[in-house]
Scaffold this active site. Sequence first.
Site, PDB file in Angstrom:
ATOM      1  CB  THR A  17      10.466   9.282  29.621  1.00  0.00           C
ATOM      2  OG1 THR A  17       9.528  10.311  29.066  1.00  0.00           O
ATOM      3  CG2 THR A  17       9.833   8.498  30.489  1.00  0.00           C
ATOM      4  CG  ASP A  61      10.387  16.979  27.870  1.00  0.00           C
ATOM      5  OD1 ASP A  61       9.503  16.864  28.613  1.00  0.00           O
ATOM      6  OD2 ASP A  61      10.365  17.031  26.368  1.00  0.00           O
ATOM      7  CB  CYS A 277      -0.769   8.018   4.665  1.00  0.00           C
ATOM      8  SG  CYS A 277      -2.525   8.315   4.080  1.00  0.00           S
TER       9      CYS A 277
HETATM   10  N1  ASP Z   1       8.603  14.386  27.025  1.00  0.00           N
HETATM   11  C1  ASP Z   1       9.755  13.086  26.966  1.00  0.00           C
HETATM   12  C2  ASP Z   1      10.779  13.509  26.063  1.00  0.00           C
HETATM   13  O1  ASP Z   1      10.619  13.588  24.906  1.00  0.00           O
HETATM   14  C3  ASP Z   1       8.903  12.129  26.480  1.00  0.00           C
HETATM   15  C4  ASP Z   1       9.745  10.939  26.540  1.00  0.00           C
HETATM   16  O2  ASP Z   1      11.100  10.557  26.655  1.00  0.00           O
HETATM   17  O3  ASP Z   1       9.263   9.553  25.963  1.00  0.00           O
HETATM   18  O4  ASP Z   1      11.772  14.070  26.465  1.00  0.00           O
END
Ligand code: ASP
Length: 341
Positions: A17, A61, A277
């Site tokens: 992201t 990703d 947990c």
């Molecule tokens: N789908 C993204 C990834 O893991 C989510 C992120 O980066 O927060 O590449």
Amino acid sequence: MSKTDKKNILVIYTGGTIGMIHDEESGTLKPFNFGRLSTVVPELKKLPCRIDFHSFDPLIDSSDMQPALWTKMARQIEVNYHKYDAFIILHGTDTMAYTASALSYMLQNLNKPVILTGSQLPIGEIRTDARTNLITAVEIASSNVVIPEVCICFDNKLFRGNRTEKYTSLHFDAFQSINYPPLAEAGTEIIYNHEYIREVNNNSLKVVSHFCEDVFVIKLFPGISMAAIQSVVELPGIKGLILETYGSGNAPKDTRLLNILKEAIKKDIVVVNVSQCSGGVVQMEKYENGMVLKQAGVVSGKDMTTEAATTKLMFLLGSDSPATEVKVSVQYSIAGELSSE
Ligand code: ASP
């Protein structure tokens, strides 16, 4: 500070992201190459470091993460090890805890910081957490406090990577490490928890990069199908099974389950008990419903996260060591991923 005091840092950008943009057509987020870091975060120029930038091609990703890419990251670190004082890996949050765990086993005798970071919002968004996460990671990497560990830096905390789990996709504090305290916390200043940081060792870095993918994770739930569990242990070539149990390591006292597990263990499948947990430790001796697992030959994952245990089992089985050895070594710490009693 004189120029020679500057730390040399290599930033390895894998995707996630942090560098994503909106795809106009589909409306989804996809990775893009944002080029050199200092153009997007000019504040980095004020820190006492020189930063080089290496970008994966293609960017991914992190849901597309694979052991081969862990090897690619580890090799990048290995070939550049003597040129840099610290390494920062920009990575998606989804599988960051798995990558951090895997790298912690692969990078043996590590005596420099390897810090993974990313963000919940892309770097271009107004309320993005990317700038803070990146600046904090670079500041820690530039510090004279040497953290010879694979860490995750997120939301003003530095964690031992193999102790973390992503627990929220909504808030900025995406990671938690319930069974191990943070190695550092950034407030008005950065406070290091020295007693929890591993010691620097003087041996040379050794990269070990073998992973066995014949491993499976089963999360128990009331009513789970025995036929489904049976079919997992009958998968051709399966070598390891992580059983996510209840509480302190308990499972149904169902003779069908116990017989399936006994048969699997007889076939040299290593079965490791980790708890559903996030906090606490597996203690199979505590309840009868745990004891039966121990008696069947299931080994304790102690206070490891599922991420740490899964990658560890893949790593240990990848060495082609016999199951009897893996059963023992999985219960000992490689890189601080579990607490010794
Ligand atoms: N789908 C993204 C990834 O893991 C989510 C992120 O980066 O927060 O590449």
